[in-house]
Structure formats: structure tokens, C-alpha cells
Design an enzyme around this catalytic site. Structure first.
Site, PDB file in Angstrom:
ATOM      1  N   GLU A  72       1.186  -0.634  -0.517  1.00 46.00           N
ATOM      2  CA  GLU A  72       0.249   0.131  -0.402  1.00 46.00           C
ATOM      3  C   GLU A  72       0.579   0.856  -0.437  1.00 46.00           C
ATOM      4  O   GLU A  72       1.798   1.612   0.707  1.00 46.00           O
ATOM      5  CB  GLU A  72      -0.878  -0.079   1.244  1.00 46.00           C
ATOM      6  CG  GLU A  72      -1.624   0.844   1.007  1.00 46.00           C
ATOM      7  CD  GLU A  72      -3.050   1.313   2.262  1.00 46.00           C
ATOM      8  OE1 GLU A  72      -3.753   2.109   2.254  1.00 46.00           O
ATOM      9  OE2 GLU A  72      -3.046   0.043   3.429  1.00 46.00           O
ATOM     10  N   ASP A  83      -5.261   9.223   9.507  1.00 42.13           N
ATOM     11  CA  ASP A  83      -3.579   8.942   9.869  1.00 42.13           C
ATOM     12  C   ASP A  83      -3.290   9.977  11.429  1.00 42.13           C
ATOM     13  O   ASP A  83      -4.069  11.079  11.368  1.00 42.13           O
ATOM     14  CB  ASP A  83      -2.673   9.872   8.934  1.00 42.13           C
ATOM     15  CG  ASP A  83      -2.994   9.010   7.884  1.00 42.13           C
ATOM     16  OD1 ASP A  83      -3.718   8.105   8.032  1.00 42.13           O
ATOM     17  OD2 ASP A  83      -1.775   9.919   6.735  1.00 42.13           O
TER      18      ASP A  83
END
Length: 269
Positions: A72, A83
């Protein structure tokens, strides 16, 4: 204008899925190879352009060579959605080093050319993950992705109701991304105690492989998730942490990827 007459509205366009794209098939094959070896597929995460363009390329190749089944690659951006601090910092460093979308695409092409056997999940050659995209709004995006041969990978979380999990699982292509916890990304010392049950429930409701991410950072986590039935594990922040404060300790990242791959193989035991 004539009142009282029905207005004929155009029929909505047919839903275009991405399960039969070239990308989706490549991703499924990667999961199938891992399953045939009796282990959970390993999906490391690399931030494009971190700490700089050339080093991120070397990091991507190192992760693949150390045992990644899929890779990824995250595109650096200034407004994180899911995140945590580690990936936010890495994205910030990449952007300050001059990373752009075009540079990220160049990285994908370089990695795909150098290691053509490993699908790049995320915004890459085989599939794409958009953290805040839901199937409710995903039709036009799926159509664009299908035209490009990409699989659209959707996410489910611990807070997703069972019926909705099943609907999302029916639309996700390549694999279904199972978020292990309520919160943002980041390495954890332990995973939530209910994660094994979550994995079993999601597996039961999904017709594609299920990969678990968020907080997965240690071989013990991989072992536990594999035993719970996860088809794959996604490791991100822990790998960025392993690179050290300057993002250049590729040897440490390689060592961690290898240990995570070995932990997934306990499924065969």
C-alpha cells in the site's frame, strides 16, 4: 409551464462495480497465494516521497523483497483523515521535500516495473483506498476506477452495524479493509480485546478477503489476527517508526517486515 403533469426523470446509471477489474483479480491472486501457503497476506504501507523520492523507492522495494504480498503506497497530503501522528509527520516531511501527486504516480510506476508480481493496493496499480468514501456515494468513483482497471477497496470499522458491514463487503473489490479500532492510525502495544470477534464477524459477512489494519505493529498482533481468521494484515505506522527519525533506516524496516511475514505463517501451524 403546465401544472399537474408528471415529470419524467432519467433513469439512474447502472452501478459499475470493480470486482472484475484487472486490479481486483491481481489482488485476489495475491491473497490466494498467501492462503495456499497457510498464512495471512502481509500488506506494508509506504509513504510516497518519504523521506525523499529516491529513498521512498528503495523503501518500497525493500518491503517487497522482505516479504510483502501486496504493497500500500500512501499519497502524502496536508489534511489527514484517519492518519495518526506518525503518518502525518511522514506526509509533512514528504511534502516539504517537494512530493507531488505526479511524483507519487512516478513512484508507483517505478515500483510496478521493478517488482511486477506484487499488487500495489491504495492509490496504485491494482486498487485504490479512499478513507472517507462510502458505497452510498461511491458509484461515480467506482465507474472511473473500473475504466482504469482498478479495484475500489472499502473500509468497515468496529462501529459499523452488521447489516451495513454486509452491504459494504458486497461492494468492496480485491479485499475488505477492516479497521481494528475506533481511532486513527498508529502503532499500539496491544490491539483491542474484541478484535478477534470483530474479524470473525466481518469474515462471515464478506465475500472477499478481509485484511485488518490500524494499530497492527508487532508479530504478536499478526499472529493473533491470523488465528482469528484475518486473510491479511496491514502495517503502516510501525514501519515508518522503524525507519528512524530521519526515515532512512531501511535495514530496520526490512527486519520488521520479515518478522511480520513469519508471524503470519503461524496460520499453517
Amino acid at each position: 409551464m403546465t401544472a399537474g403533469l408528471p415529470i419524467a426523470l432519467p433513469a439512474p446509471p447502472p452501478l459499475v462495480g470493480t470486482r472484475e477489474t484487472v486490479g481486483a483479480k491481481a489482488i485476489r491472486k495475491a491473497f490466494a497465494r498467501a492462503a495456499a501457503e497457510g498464512r495471512a497476506a502481509l500488506i506494508p504501507y509506504v509513504v510516497a516521497g518519504y523521506p525523499d523520492a529516491e529513498t521512498s523507492y528503495q523503501i518500497a522495494l525493500a518491503a517487497i523483497d522482505a516479504g510483502a504480498d501486496l504493497l500500500e503506497i500512501g499519497l502524502p497530503y496536508s489534511d489527514p483523515l484517519a492518519d495518526g501522528a506518525t503518518l502525518q509527520r511522514a506526509s509533512s516531511v514528504a511534502l516539504k521535500a517537494g512530493a507531488t501527486l505526479d511524483d507519487s504516480i512516478k513512484l508507483l510506476r517505478r515500483v510496478a516495473k521493478a517488482r511486477p508480481g506484487v499488487p500495489l493496493a491504495g492509490a496504485g496499480a491494482s486498487g485504490i483506498i479512499v478513507a472517507d468514501l462510502t458505497p452510498d456515494e461511491g458509484g461515480p468513483f467506482e465507474a472511473a476506477a473500473a475504466a482504469a482497471g482498478l479495484a475500489v477497496v472499502y473500509l468497515v470499522a468496529p462501529t459499523t452495524a452488521p447489516a451495513r458491514r454486509a452491504r459494504i463487503g458486497a461492494r468492496s473489490a480485491g479485499f475488505l479493509y477492516c479497521v481494528s479500532l475506533v481511532g486513527v492510525t498508529g502503532a499500539r502495544t496491544s490491539l483491542p480485546p474484541q478484535v478477534a470477534r470483530l474479524v470473525r464477524d466481518v469474515k462471515r459477512e464478506s465475500s472477499v478477503p478481509v485484511a485488518v489494519g490500524f494499530g497492527v505493529s508487532r508479530p504478536t498482533h499478526v499472529r493473533a489476527l491470523a488465528k482469528a481468521g484475518a486473510d491479511g494484515v496491514i502495517v503502516a505506522s510501525a514501519l515508518v517508526d522503524a525507519l528512524g527519525p530521519d526515515g532512512r533506516n531501511v535495514a530496520a524496516l526490512t527486519k520488521l517486515v520479515r518478522s511480520l511475514r513469519e508471524a503470519g505463517a503461524t496460520l499453517a501451524a
